[in-house]
Write a protein that holds these residues in place. Structure first.
Motif, PDB file in Angstrom:
ATOM      1  N   HIS A   1       8.375   9.234  -9.526  1.00 50.48           N
ATOM      2  CA  HIS A   1       7.180   8.436  -9.798  1.00 50.48           C
ATOM      3  C   HIS A   1       5.891   9.233  -9.620  1.00 50.48           C
ATOM      4  O   HIS A   1       4.806   8.663  -9.675  1.00 50.48           O
ATOM      5  N   ASP A   2       5.989  10.535  -9.417  1.00 49.71           N
ATOM      6  CA  ASP A   2       4.818  11.390  -9.207  1.00 49.71           C
ATOM      7  C   ASP A   2       4.712  12.400 -10.347  1.00 49.71           C
ATOM      8  O   ASP A   2       5.126  13.546 -10.206  1.00 49.71           O
ATOM      9  N   PRO A   3       4.158  11.986 -11.503  1.00 51.86           N
ATOM     10  CA  PRO A   3       4.117  12.887 -12.659  1.00 51.86           C
ATOM     11  C   PRO A   3       3.270  14.140 -12.431  1.00 51.86           C
ATOM     12  O   PRO A   3       3.502  15.172 -13.045  1.00 51.86           O
ATOM     13  N   GLY A   4       2.299  14.077 -11.521  1.00 54.58           N
ATOM     14  CA  GLY A   4       1.458  15.234 -11.247  1.00 54.58           C
ATOM     15  C   GLY A   4       2.063  16.198 -10.245  1.00 54.58           C
ATOM     16  O   GLY A   4       1.471  17.218  -9.921  1.00 54.58           O
ATOM     17  N   LEU A   5       3.250  15.882  -9.743  1.00 57.78           N
ATOM     18  CA  LEU A   5       3.958  16.697  -8.745  1.00 57.78           C
ATOM     19  C   LEU A   5       3.119  16.940  -7.491  1.00 57.78           C
ATOM     20  O   LEU A   5       3.189  17.990  -6.868  1.00 57.78           O
ATOM     21  N   ALA A   6       2.332  15.948  -7.099  1.00 59.19           N
ATOM     22  CA  ALA A   6       1.516  16.061  -5.884  1.00 59.19           C
ATOM     23  C   ALA A   6       2.363  15.928  -4.626  1.00 59.19           C
ATOM     24  O   ALA A   6       1.867  16.148  -3.520  1.00 59.19           O
ATOM     25  N   PHE A   7       3.649  15.548  -4.777  1.00 65.37           N
ATOM     26  CA  PHE A   7       4.501  15.400  -3.589  1.00 65.37           C
ATOM     27  C   PHE A   7       4.622  16.711  -2.830  1.00 65.37           C
ATOM     28  O   PHE A   7       4.824  16.716  -1.630  1.00 65.37           O
ATOM     29  N   GLU A   8       4.471  17.839  -3.525  1.00 66.07           N
ATOM     30  CA  GLU A   8       4.560  19.129  -2.844  1.00 66.07           C
ATOM     31  C   GLU A   8       3.468  19.241  -1.786  1.00 66.07           C
ATOM     32  O   GLU A   8       3.722  19.673  -0.660  1.00 66.07           O
ATOM     33  N   LYS A   9       2.256  18.829  -2.117  1.00 70.50           N
ATOM     34  CA  LYS A   9       1.157  18.869  -1.145  1.00 70.50           C
ATOM     35  C   LYS A   9       1.354  17.804  -0.073  1.00 70.50           C
ATOM     36  O   LYS A   9       1.061  18.019   1.095  1.00 70.50           O
ATOM     37  N   LYS A  10       1.860  16.647  -0.486  1.00 70.83           N
ATOM     38  CA  LYS A  10       2.061  15.533   0.443  1.00 70.83           C
ATOM     39  C   LYS A  10       3.060  15.896   1.543  1.00 70.83           C
ATOM     40  O   LYS A  10       2.890  15.526   2.698  1.00 70.83           O
ATOM     41  N   TYR A  11       4.116  16.621   1.192  1.00 73.95           N
ATOM     42  CA  TYR A  11       5.182  16.927   2.147  1.00 73.95           C
ATOM     43  C   TYR A  11       5.103  18.337   2.724  1.00 73.95           C
ATOM     44  O   TYR A  11       6.031  18.802   3.358  1.00 73.95           O
ATOM     45  N   ASP A  12       3.983  19.030   2.523  1.00 76.79           N
ATOM     46  CA  ASP A  12       3.851  20.384   3.045  1.00 76.79           C
ATOM     47  C   ASP A  12       3.018  20.401   4.324  1.00 76.79           C
ATOM     48  O   ASP A  12       2.337  21.356   4.623  1.00 76.79           O
ATOM     49  N   ARG A  13       3.073  19.330   5.074  1.00 71.20           N
ATOM     50  CA  ARG A  13       2.313  19.223   6.321  1.00 71.20           C
ATOM     51  C   ARG A  13       3.254  19.469   7.498  1.00 71.20           C
ATOM     52  O   ARG A  13       4.085  18.633   7.808  1.00 71.20           O
ATOM     53  N   LYS A  14       3.119  20.587   8.136  1.00 76.59           N
ATOM     54  CA  LYS A  14       4.021  20.927   9.241  1.00 76.59           C
ATOM     55  C   LYS A  14       3.751  20.087  10.483  1.00 76.59           C
ATOM     56  O   LYS A  14       4.674  19.655  11.151  1.00 76.59           O
ATOM     57  N   ASN A  15       2.489  19.866  10.802  1.00 75.95           N
ATOM     58  CA  ASN A  15       2.141  19.162  12.035  1.00 75.95           C
ATOM     59  C   ASN A  15       2.122  17.650  11.886  1.00 75.95           C
ATOM     60  O   ASN A  15       2.072  16.940  12.870  1.00 75.95           O
TER      61      ASN A  15
END
Length: 88
Positions: free
Chosen positions: A45-59
């Motif tokens: 459901h994320d055509p812009g592939l923003a999930f990469e930024k959403k899930y790249d939070r280590k802390n």
């Protein structure tokens, strides 16, 4: 991937793998399938592939609430109900 493991040359570029540290974690050992389905649903459901930024939070890892899991359960149940009624 098969070609890269066997040493064969391919005209395609090699995939770039990225480990996303902030992906939602499974709270217990019983909802793994629903958690995976929810994660796949979010990606689809994320055509812009923003999930990469959403899930790249280590802390600050993302969290799926019980409501998120229940939403997938309901969608799956509705889909299966339609399939069962269609096959009658």
């Amino acid at each position: 991937m098969y070609n890269s493991h066997t040493g064969k040359q391919s005209s395609r570029k090699s995939p770039i793998w990225k480990n996303l540290q902030g992906t939602p974690k499974q709270p217990t050992n019983v909802e793994c399938g629903y958690l995976v389905m929810r994660f796949m649903r979010d990606i689809i459901h994320d055509p812009g592939l923003a999930f990469e930024k959403k899930y790249d939070r280590k802390n600050e890892p993302a969290v799926y609430t019980q409501g998120h899991i229940d939403e997938v359960r309901l969608e799956w149940a509705e889909f299966m109900n339609k399939q069962l009624h269609k096959n009658k």
